[in-house]
Every structure is written in C-alpha cells, then in structure tokens.
Design a protein around this motif. Structure first.
Motif, PDB file in Angstrom:
ATOM      1  N   ILE A 197     -99.021  80.280  43.670  1.00 48.73           N
ATOM      2  CA  ILE A 197     -98.012  80.594  44.705  1.00 48.73           C
ATOM      3  C   ILE A 197     -97.545  79.314  45.387  1.00 48.73           C
ATOM      4  O   ILE A 197     -96.338  79.090  45.581  1.00 48.73           O
ATOM      5  CB  ILE A 197     -98.592  81.584  45.731  1.00 48.73           C
ATOM      6  CG1 ILE A 197     -98.911  82.927  45.047  1.00 48.73           C
ATOM      7  CG2 ILE A 197     -97.632  81.792  46.892  1.00 48.73           C
ATOM      8  CD1 ILE A 197     -99.620  83.928  45.944  1.00 48.73           C
ATOM      9  N   ARG A 198     -98.483  78.461  45.759  1.00 51.24           N
ATOM     10  CA  ARG A 198     -98.099  77.202  46.414  1.00 51.24           C
ATOM     11  C   ARG A 198     -97.367  76.275  45.446  1.00 51.24           C
ATOM     12  O   ARG A 198     -96.472  75.514  45.850  1.00 51.24           O
ATOM     13  CB  ARG A 198     -99.340  76.517  46.974  1.00 51.24           C
ATOM     14  CG  ARG A 198     -99.975  77.290  48.130  1.00 51.24           C
ATOM     15  CD  ARG A 198    -101.019  76.459  48.850  1.00 51.24           C
ATOM     16  NE  ARG A 198    -101.494  77.128  50.039  1.00 51.24           N
ATOM     17  CZ  ARG A 198    -102.648  77.795  50.137  1.00 51.24           C
ATOM     18  NH1 ARG A 198    -103.448  77.867  49.078  1.00 51.24           N
ATOM     19  NH2 ARG A 198    -103.001  78.370  51.277  1.00 51.24           N
ATOM     20  N   ASN A 201     -93.740  77.293  45.265  1.00 52.44           N
ATOM     21  CA  ASN A 201     -93.046  76.891  46.493  1.00 52.44           C
ATOM     22  C   ASN A 201     -92.815  75.390  46.555  1.00 52.44           C
ATOM     23  O   ASN A 201     -91.901  74.928  47.241  1.00 52.44           O
ATOM     24  CB  ASN A 201     -93.842  77.341  47.725  1.00 52.44           C
ATOM     25  CG  ASN A 201     -93.616  78.787  48.075  1.00 52.44           C
ATOM     26  OD1 ASN A 201     -92.720  79.122  48.822  1.00 52.44           O
ATOM     27  ND2 ASN A 201     -94.434  79.667  47.494  1.00 52.44           N
ATOM     28  N   LEU A 215     -90.798  85.724  43.623  1.00 54.80           N
ATOM     29  CA  LEU A 215     -92.121  85.643  42.990  1.00 54.80           C
ATOM     30  C   LEU A 215     -92.686  87.054  42.823  1.00 54.80           C
ATOM     31  O   LEU A 215     -92.522  87.919  43.696  1.00 54.80           O
ATOM     32  CB  LEU A 215     -93.076  84.801  43.837  1.00 54.80           C
ATOM     33  CG  LEU A 215     -92.752  83.317  44.020  1.00 54.80           C
ATOM     34  CD1 LEU A 215     -93.849  82.645  44.823  1.00 54.80           C
ATOM     35  CD2 LEU A 215     -92.572  82.622  42.684  1.00 54.80           C
ATOM     36  N   ALA A 238    -101.884  82.157  51.261  1.00 52.77           N
ATOM     37  CA  ALA A 238    -100.843  81.580  50.406  1.00 52.77           C
ATOM     38  C   ALA A 238     -99.645  82.513  50.305  1.00 52.77           C
ATOM     39  O   ALA A 238     -98.486  82.073  50.341  1.00 52.77           O
ATOM     40  CB  ALA A 238    -101.406  81.283  49.017  1.00 52.77           C
ATOM     41  N   ALA A 239     -99.895  83.834  50.207  1.00 58.07           N
ATOM     42  CA  ALA A 239     -98.786  84.794  50.135  1.00 58.07           C
ATOM     43  C   ALA A 239     -98.020  84.842  51.455  1.00 58.07           C
ATOM     44  O   ALA A 239     -96.781  84.941  51.471  1.00 58.07           O
ATOM     45  CB  ALA A 239     -99.305  86.177  49.775  1.00 58.07           C
ATOM     46  N   GLU A 241     -97.699  82.415  53.633  1.00 58.91           N
ATOM     47  CA  GLU A 241     -97.002  81.138  53.875  1.00 58.91           C
ATOM     48  C   GLU A 241     -95.856  80.892  52.906  1.00 58.91           C
ATOM     49  O   GLU A 241     -95.126  79.906  53.053  1.00 58.91           O
ATOM     50  CB  GLU A 241     -98.003  79.989  53.762  1.00 58.91           C
ATOM     51  CG  GLU A 241     -99.084  80.010  54.839  1.00 58.91           C
ATOM     52  CD  GLU A 241    -100.209  79.034  54.524  1.00 58.91           C
ATOM     53  OE1 GLU A 241    -100.120  78.377  53.460  1.00 58.91           O
ATOM     54  OE2 GLU A 241    -101.162  78.950  55.321  1.00 58.91           O
ATOM     55  N   SER A 242     -95.685  81.736  51.892  1.00 61.47           N
ATOM     56  CA  SER A 242     -94.676  81.490  50.865  1.00 61.47           C
ATOM     57  C   SER A 242     -93.264  81.545  51.451  1.00 61.47           C
ATOM     58  O   SER A 242     -92.892  82.510  52.135  1.00 61.47           O
ATOM     59  CB  SER A 242     -94.815  82.523  49.741  1.00 61.47           C
ATOM     60  OG  SER A 242     -93.782  82.360  48.783  1.00 61.47           O
ATOM     61  N   ASP A 243     -92.488  80.496  51.183  1.00 64.79           N
ATOM     62  CA  ASP A 243     -91.075  80.492  51.573  1.00 64.79           C
ATOM     63  C   ASP A 243     -90.219  81.296  50.608  1.00 64.79           C
ATOM     64  O   ASP A 243     -89.082  81.654  50.934  1.00 64.79           O
ATOM     65  CB  ASP A 243     -90.557  79.042  51.642  1.00 64.79           C
ATOM     66  CG  ASP A 243     -91.214  78.261  52.759  1.00 64.79           C
ATOM     67  OD1 ASP A 243     -91.585  78.886  53.769  1.00 64.79           O
ATOM     68  OD2 ASP A 243     -91.369  77.032  52.619  1.00 64.79           O
ATOM     69  N   LEU A 246     -91.818  87.352  48.029  1.00 63.72           N
ATOM     70  CA  LEU A 246     -92.905  87.658  47.096  1.00 63.72           C
ATOM     71  C   LEU A 246     -93.105  89.158  47.006  1.00 63.72           C
ATOM     72  O   LEU A 246     -93.117  89.869  48.026  1.00 63.72           O
ATOM     73  CB  LEU A 246     -94.186  86.962  47.576  1.00 63.72           C
ATOM     74  CG  LEU A 246     -95.401  87.031  46.659  1.00 63.72           C
ATOM     75  CD1 LEU A 246     -96.183  85.728  46.707  1.00 63.72           C
ATOM     76  CD2 LEU A 246     -96.324  88.181  47.063  1.00 63.72           C
TER      77      LEU A 246
END
Length: 523
Positions: A197-198, A201, A215, A238-239, A241-243, A246
């Motif tokens: 995920i990161r 991003n 995503l 991580a999910a 913080e995802s820009d 998702l």
C-alpha cells in the motif's frame, strides 16, 4: 575438646557434599534445561515490557502461578503474535534459569493465540483502540474515482482472486492493472500488504510505472486465523494513511477484518470490488448515445422555435421593394444627371488648365527661376552671416544669464538655482537647435523648389537646350546660321554641325556623360 568448638567443624556421621552458591545455581540450571528442554505453556499474558535494547520481557500466568518469559531482540520478528496484556496464548520456548536473581524463565520464540475466543477478544480490543484514534472515521474516507485509468491490486498472484478481478474488469470496462504480489496469510502477510500500500502511494507521476488511481486489497475467504494478517495494526494504519482511494475485498460477505473499517469502501467479495471499481462500458456508451440524441433533439427544437420566431417577426417588417423604391429613384435621377455633370466639369477643368498654361512660358519660367535663384543665394548669404551672429548673441546672453545666476546662487540657495540654471541651459540649447533646424528645413525646401522649377528637371522628361557659344538658339532658321551648335541633354552635352552627316557629330570632351550610338544632327 573445649567447650568452644568451631561450628563449621564436621560432625561425626555427616557425609553430605558441600556446594558453593554458583555451583548450586549452575546445577539447578542444567537440571531444568536437561529435564524439560523445549516446552509449550498455555496461559494469560500479564505485564509486558520492551527494553531499549529491543529485548521483550513479559509474564505468563494462570490462577495460581506466574512464569517470567524473555524474548531476545533477534527473536521478536518470529513470534507470530505480539504479546498483549490479557491475551490468552500458547507460548513455545526453552526453559532456563537466571542465577543472579534465583529465578527461572522461559525463552519464548513463538506465540500463538489460544482459541477463537482469545482472538476475538484481542480483535475487539484492537478495534476499540484504533477507533479511539479516529482511524475509522467516515470523514477520513475518500470518494472513489468514477473511471480510473490505472488500478493497483494487492493480492497473491497465484490465487483465483486475481483471475476473478481481471476477468470482471475485462468484461465491464478494460483498464490498466498493476499487481503487487504479497503473501495473504502467515507471518509475512501484514508487513508485505502494508509495504505494498505504501509502495503504490510512493509512485510519482511521470515515473517508469504509472501511479494508480485506485487500490484494491483482495483475498479469498478463510478462517479467522487465515485472515488475521489483515487485522494487524500496521496494515490498518497503512490503509488509513493511503492518499489513493482504497477498496477492501478481504474474505467473503460474512468475513470482516479491521482493514474493512479503515478502507474507503468495503466490497463483500473481490468480484464485487472489481464491479465497484469501474462502470459498465456498454452502459456508458448507451448513456452517451442517449445524451447525444437528447442534445440533437434539443438543438433541433431550439432552431425550429427560433426560425418560427424569425418568420413571425418578419411579417411586421415592410417589403424590400417598398424600402428600396425611393433610393432606386434617387439613383436613376443621379444617373441621368451624371453625363452632363461630367461634361461640364471637364469643360471647367480644361478652361482652367488652358488659362494656367498660358502663363507658363519658358522665358517667364526662366525669369522666375533666375529670380528665385537670386533670392536663394541672398538668403543663403544672409543665413551664413546671421547664424554666427545669432549664436554669438545667444552665447553672450547665456554668459550674462550665467553670471547673473551665479550671483543669485551666492545669495540664494545653491541647489535650487543650480537646477534653474540647468533648466534654462537645456531650454536655450533646445531653442537654438530648433531654430537652426527650422532654418535648415527652409533652406532645403528652397533648394528643392529650385531643383523642381529648374530647366534640368525638364530635360529629364526628354527635352533638350540648343546653344551656340553664348546664347540659346530657339528657331531652326537661327540654328542654320551657326557653324556649330551645342545641345544639352539631361545626362550631358554634345556638339553638332547643322546640315552635317551623323559622322560629323562628336561629343564634347569633358561635358558629356554618355551619348547614344544613334545620336546625330538635330536639323
């Protein structure tokens, strides 16, 4: 023996061996490790402490006893489940003793949750903690793009999930798909999913790989233990913080993991995630056709209504014949008068031209030219003499003003008078320059008039001047009485002999610029 026997003297009948403290502690340690070796212990985790060195210390207890447990820094990553206070687990490790404190402990290198109930309790506790942080708030969720260009999929590349997603995307609306392969269960699941995920991003625009617009984190169904990697805190953070928007598609409809709460949208199945990611292409085409038809119908109706409005308004306007009848009559009258007016104007202009031509005799023109030339020479002579005097007078006036201004400068402010002096000097200089320029323009204009009205300009139009040695010859009879004549053209002079052949004519040296080859006698 005396009454004061030493207390450490051996007593008769005693044969027990004697140990030091270190020897006894070492013997106990060897006995524990040799007798038990590797053990599996079930209990509830109590106090948990992580040292600055990275080592992990915690207690394993039940209703009647407590055992100290130790996990070294290099063993922490392989535990499987991180110890949390109150969690019921099964710990595996090697039993050992710590001689300096007279304690025994278990060096734990693997932990597993003891039963579904313990896992559910741990899950509820973690969910409550993350909810308190605000990671599951609806305000954090992003809207999904309507038609993403690139879709990133985080899943196992060998399972049926990725095939179902690709097949559904191909049926509905083909898009570019980037697959980040990860483990979807086991110890490596949580760190690999979080890194994927990161990693998506971190992709920037214009790089070798396009940045996804959406995503999808997907996995098939399974037990709570199989899906536990998607409940780990590292994956949830991580999910959240995802820009990139998702979609969580972990498990089937009845399976729920913590990543479902942190994702921007939860899909009951991976296939449903693909359906939510893109619209149906045929539906879009049908909608476009419908909108096009509606637009065409609206445009046609609008044009038809405006055309009817124009026709309605045109009925109130007068006819074009009525509007043009009066201008047409005026045009006919003007056309009828035009020939007579042209003839009258021509007669008037011809009379004026004849009257003007009557006074334009060569002798009169020559006299006027000579008079203008004299006036020009006189004006040039006066200008040459008057200009130095004018300049000298202006210079004297300037010096007088400068002297006076210098006196004023001494009595008044130096800065203000200096500015006035500079302004007056500049004005005087500009006035003198303008006056000289005016005189020069006048002189140039007089010279151009002289050149225009002079006979040299007439020669350029094809005329010639015939002279004897001292006078101008104007008639053929007078020319016949002279032995030789000089003819001046625009580009030079030639000497001719009356009644002589063409060979007798010769150019006058030093006066003629060029003479045509067929130039001969003019008489």
């Amino acid at each position: 023996m005396s009454d004061f026997d030493l207390i450490d003297d051996p007593q008769p009948g005693q044969n027990a061996p004697e140990f030091t403290v270190s020897e006894l502690s070492g013997a106990i340690k060897r006995t524990l490790e040799g007798e038990f070796g590797r053990v599996r212990v079930r209990g509830e985790i109590g106090r948990v402490m992580r040292a600055k060195s990275g080592h992990l210390y915690f207690d394993l207890k039940d209703a009647r006893a407590v055992i100290n447990c130790t996990t070294w820094k290099g063993q922490v990553s392989g535990l499987g489940v991180m110890p949390e206070e109150g969690l019921e687990v099964v710990a595996e490790g090697k039993l050992s003793a710590y001689a300096p404190a007279s304690r025994y402990n278990i060096n734990v290198d693997r932990i597993s949750v003891a039963g579904i109930g313990a896992l559910m309790a741990m899950l509820e506790k973690r969910k409550a903690a993350l909810t308190a942080e605000g990671l599951f708030e609806a305000s954090r969720k992003q809207p999904l793009p309507f038609l993403p260009e690139v879709i990133g999929v985080v899943t196992s590349p060998s399972g049926a999930v990725i095939r179902d997603i690709l097949h559904r995307l191909r049926d509905r609306c083909p898009r570019k798909v980037l697959i980040w392969p990860v483990a979807v269960q086991g110890q490596n699941c949580a760190p690999e999913v979080a890194n994927a995920i990161r990693g998506f991003n971190a992709l920037g625009p214009g790089g070798p790989l396009p940045r996804p617009d959406l995503l999808i984190v997907a996995r098939g169904g399974g037990s709570l233990e199989d899906l536990w990697g998607f409940n780990e805190e590292i994956v949830v953070r991580a999910a959240a913080e995802s820009d990139i928007p998702l979609i969580s598609a972990v498990g089937h409809e009845t399976d729920t993991t913590l990543i479902d709460y942190a994702a921007d949208w939860r899909a009951p199945t991976p296939t449903a995630a693909a359906e939510r990611a893109v619209p149906v292409r045929l539906d879009l085409l049908a909608a476009l056709d419908s909108l096009g038809s509606r637009m065409l119908t609206g445009l046609t109706g609008g044009v038809r209504a405006r055309a009817q409005r124009v026709r309605d308004l045109s009925r109130a306007l007068p006819r074009s014949e009525d509007l043009l009848s009066t201008p047409r009559q005026r045009l006919d009258h003007a056309t009828a008068r035009l020939p007579a007016a042209l003839r009258s104007a021509t007669q008037t202009k011809r009379g004026a031209l004849t009257q003007a031509a009557a006074v334009l005799r060569p002798r009169l023109l020559a006299g006027r030219i000579e008079a203008e030339r004299k006036d020009l020479r006189a004006a040039s002579a006066r200008l040459g003499a008057a200009l130095p005097r004018a300049v000298a007078a202006q210079a004297e006036r300037l010096r007088t003003r400068v002297a006076r201004l210098r006196g004023e400068i001494l009595t008044q402010g130096r800065a203000r008078d200096q500015q006035r002096l500079e302004a007056l000097s500049a004005r005087l200089s500009r006035a003198g320059t303008a006056q000289v320029r005016t005189w020069r323009r006048t002189l140039d204009g007089l010279d151009r008039v002289r050149a225009t009205v002079g006979y040299e300009a007439t020669l350029k139009r094809g005329y010639a001047v015939v002279r004897d040695q001292d006078s101008i010859v104007t008639t053929a009879a007078a020319a016949a009485t002279h032995p030789s004549l000089e003819v001046q053209f625009a580009d030079g002079r030639v000497t001719v002999i009356p009644n002589a052949s063409a060979e007798g004519a010769r150019p006058r040296k030093g006066r003629s610029k060029s003479a045509p080859d067929d130039q001969g006698s003019l008489f």
